[in-house]
Design a protein around this motif. Structure first.
Motif, PDB file in Angstrom:
ATOM      1  N   VAL A  20       0.832  -1.209   0.000  1.00 41.76           N
ATOM      2  CA  VAL A  20       0.000   0.000   0.000  1.00 41.76           C
ATOM      3  C   VAL A  20       0.865   1.257   0.000  1.00 41.76           C
ATOM      4  CG1 VAL A  20      -1.590   1.366   1.427  1.00 41.76           C
ATOM      5  CG2 VAL A  20      -1.996  -1.085   1.079  1.00 41.76           C
ATOM      6  N   LEU A  21       1.963   1.241   0.763  1.00 39.59           N
ATOM      7  CA  LEU A  21       2.781   2.437   0.942  1.00 39.59           C
ATOM      8  C   LEU A  21       3.757   2.674  -0.195  1.00 39.59           C
ATOM      9  CD1 LEU A  21       3.708   2.114   4.737  1.00 39.59           C
ATOM     10  CD2 LEU A  21       1.734   3.266   3.705  1.00 39.59           C
ATOM     11  N   ALA A  22       4.185   1.623  -0.881  1.00 47.58           N
ATOM     12  CA  ALA A  22       5.248   1.727  -1.882  1.00 47.58           C
ATOM     13  C   ALA A  22       4.703   2.143  -3.251  1.00 47.58           C
ATOM     14  CB  ALA A  22       5.984   0.394  -1.996  1.00 47.58           C
ATOM     15  N   GLY A  23       5.627   2.572  -4.108  1.00 47.13           N
ATOM     16  CA  GLY A  23       5.274   2.910  -5.483  1.00 47.13           C
ATOM     17  C   GLY A  23       5.600   4.351  -5.809  1.00 47.13           C
ATOM     18  N   PRO A  24       5.816   4.655  -7.075  1.00 52.46           N
ATOM     19  CA  PRO A  24       6.236   6.003  -7.484  1.00 52.46           C
ATOM     20  C   PRO A  24       5.135   7.038  -7.327  1.00 52.46           C
ATOM     21  CG  PRO A  24       5.755   4.653  -9.400  1.00 52.46           C
ATOM     22  CD  PRO A  24       5.666   3.734  -8.220  1.00 52.46           C
ATOM     23  N   ASP A  25       5.549   8.291  -7.257  1.00 53.45           N
ATOM     24  CA  ASP A  25       4.629   9.422  -7.232  1.00 53.45           C
ATOM     25  C   ASP A  25       5.356  10.607  -7.853  1.00 53.45           C
ATOM     26  OD1 ASP A  25       3.509  12.031  -5.826  1.00 53.45           O
ATOM     27  OD2 ASP A  25       1.948  10.501  -5.658  1.00 53.45           O
ATOM     28  N   PRO A  26       4.702  11.361  -8.739  1.00 55.18           N
ATOM     29  CA  PRO A  26       5.391  12.449  -9.435  1.00 55.18           C
ATOM     30  C   PRO A  26       5.870  13.562  -8.512  1.00 55.18           C
ATOM     31  CG  PRO A  26       3.028  12.490  -9.881  1.00 55.18           C
ATOM     32  CD  PRO A  26       3.317  11.190  -9.209  1.00 55.18           C
TER      33      PRO A  26
END
Length: 464
Positions: free
Chosen positions: A231-237
């Protein structure tokens, strides 16, 4: 009637809500009962708001009844670390300066929690501005260890670790600069992970290029932790350092890594760099022996991290002065002495000092890259000591050797911080007094999934 309890795994609780075995409202009430039972003594959850939580749980139940899409943590009670902004809730940082402050936004980590479907119940207690690995402050007081309330729960995610271990919440978020996800996990007997730099992006930050602190997950077991990390991980611009792998990389079944042939480097004292309590050292040695018996290729080895102490201390002081120096000038009597000293240490730093620290950090990263060419993981103590008396700010001695300040006893954690590598604390044993002690597993930067699989294997082995 469901036989689910607050001590069930987070995955079991989420599945039960999803299947209709239990409603979000019913699950919340179970947790509120446990909070009422344990929190008055332990003081893990602050800014508790049962009525707001009940209203949110009712909304969650209505959404499910209406057939709306729900997130992977739908209906799970959750308390956010009090250094993380949750819109409309108190956001004190454990500081008298912000005792009456209410957040006007969700930060990125909280955005993702909200989208996952959690039911917010309150915040978890922290030391002042998350400085130090013992959770106490003038706003809410001290958080006590759930195993032995006369002992520290660690910090700075001490409220989170305590709430988890005592069954007040099934999952918890935290952040880690010098060990704030790992040390309290070791002290409270839960799992805490400092992800690779960029794995859990943060926004907003006063400085997106400052990379000693990261957000991350805590749980009672490795499988639950992987669920929260998904849920917490992953890219964001908005976060330029974010790694590109999606959070789904960590979702789904987590198969324990085969131990046979796994190349484990182990060091009780990190090649002589650490002073480690004798009982903690025994827990590490026992764990290593069991891994060897299970077929792991264990070698006594440690990377040369002699540059880590100066690197961490310089970057920490620089960061604290840049972030908190103005507040200290405006409120000179509102900071605890150890934090004030750390901010003051940043005032005398020069550009050359900071440049030296970043050059050394680059060298440390290269040291770890080469080290992991020959080893799959590094195993060492999470904390150099078991939980210490709650009246102390930090352990003043280890094995009779004096600790010069409130950072020196945390080297086993903060030496790893400045490498940028992911690290996880897994419960490994108890002292003669029954106090928890964890082992820390470290992998190469970016190998978070592999690290989780190894941690799951260690957890499984130690449970036998």
């Amino acid at each position: 009637m469901s036989d689910l309890t607050v001590d069930s795994t987070a995955r079991a609780q989420a599945a039960a809500v999803r299947s209709g075995e239990i409603s979000a409202t019913e699950l919340l009430e179970l947790h509120l009962d446990r909070i009422e039972e344990r929190n008055p003594e332990l003081n893990a959850i602050v800014s508790l708001d049962p009525e707001r939580a009940r209203a949110w749980a009712a909304v969650a139940d209505q959404a499910q009844a209406s057939g709306e899409d729900t997130g992977p943590l739908h209906g799970l009670p959750f308390a956010v670390k009090d250094t993380h902004a949750l819109k409309g809730w108190p956001h004190t940082f454990g500081s008298p300066v912000f005792a009456d402050h209410v957040a006007d936004h969700d930060e990125l980590l909280v955005e993702r929690l909200r989208a996952s479907g959690v039911v917010f119940v309150g915040k978890t207690n922290v030391p002042e501005f998350a400085a130090g690995s013992h959770t106490f402050n003038k706003v809410f007081g001290v958080t006590r260890n759930p195993v032995d309330p006369s002992r520290s729960a660690g910090g700075s995610s001490g409220g989170a670790a305590c709430a988890l271990a005592s069954g007040m919440v099934p999952l918890a978020d935290g952040s880690d600069m010098g060990g704030s996800l790992r040390n309290p996990a070791s002290f409270c007997g839960v799992v805490g992970m400092r992800p690779s730099l960029g794995r859990v992006p943060e926004w907003p930050l006063y400085n997106q290029w400052e990379t000693t602190s990261v957000g991350g997950p805590m749980a009672r077991n490795v499988g639950d932790l992987a669920l929260l990390l998904s849920v917490l991980a992953g890219p964001d611009p908005r976060a330029p350092h974010a790694l590109g792998d999606p959070g789904s990389t960590f979702a789904g079944p987590l198969a324990p890594a085969p131990l046979a042939g796994l190349r484990i480097a182990c060091s009780v004292d990190l090649g002589g760099a650490l002073v480690v309590d004798h009982e903690v050292a025994d827990v590490v040695r026992t764990t290593v022996a069991r891994l060897s018996d299970a077929g792991a290729a264990v070698a006594e080895a440690a990377p040369d991290l002699s540059l880590a102490d100066d690197t961490f201390r310089t970057l920490r002081a620089w960061h604290f002065q840049a972030k908190l120096g103005r507040l200290l000038a405006e409120h000179p009597t509102s900071f605890k002495p150890s934090l004030e000293a750390n901010i003051r240490a940043g005032e005398s730093l020069t550009g050359a000092d900071v440049a030296r620290a970043y050059t050394q950090r680059t060298s440390l990263s290269e040291t770890m890259r080469l080290f992991f060419a020959d080893h799959d993981v590094l195993l060492l103590p999470t904390s150099q000591v078991p939980p210490f008396p709650v009246e102390q700010e930090f352990p003043e001695t280890i094995n009779g050797q004096e600790m010069p300040d409130y950072l020196a006893w945390m080297r086993s954690a903060y030496f790893i911080t400045v490498t940028g590598c992911p690290a996880i604390s897994v419960p490994a044993g108890r002292t003669a007094d029954g106090l928890p002690a964890g082992v820390q597993l470290v992998a190469r930067h970016g190998a978070d999934r592999q690290l989780l699989e190894v941690a799951a294997a260690v957890e499984e082995l130690l449970a036998r």
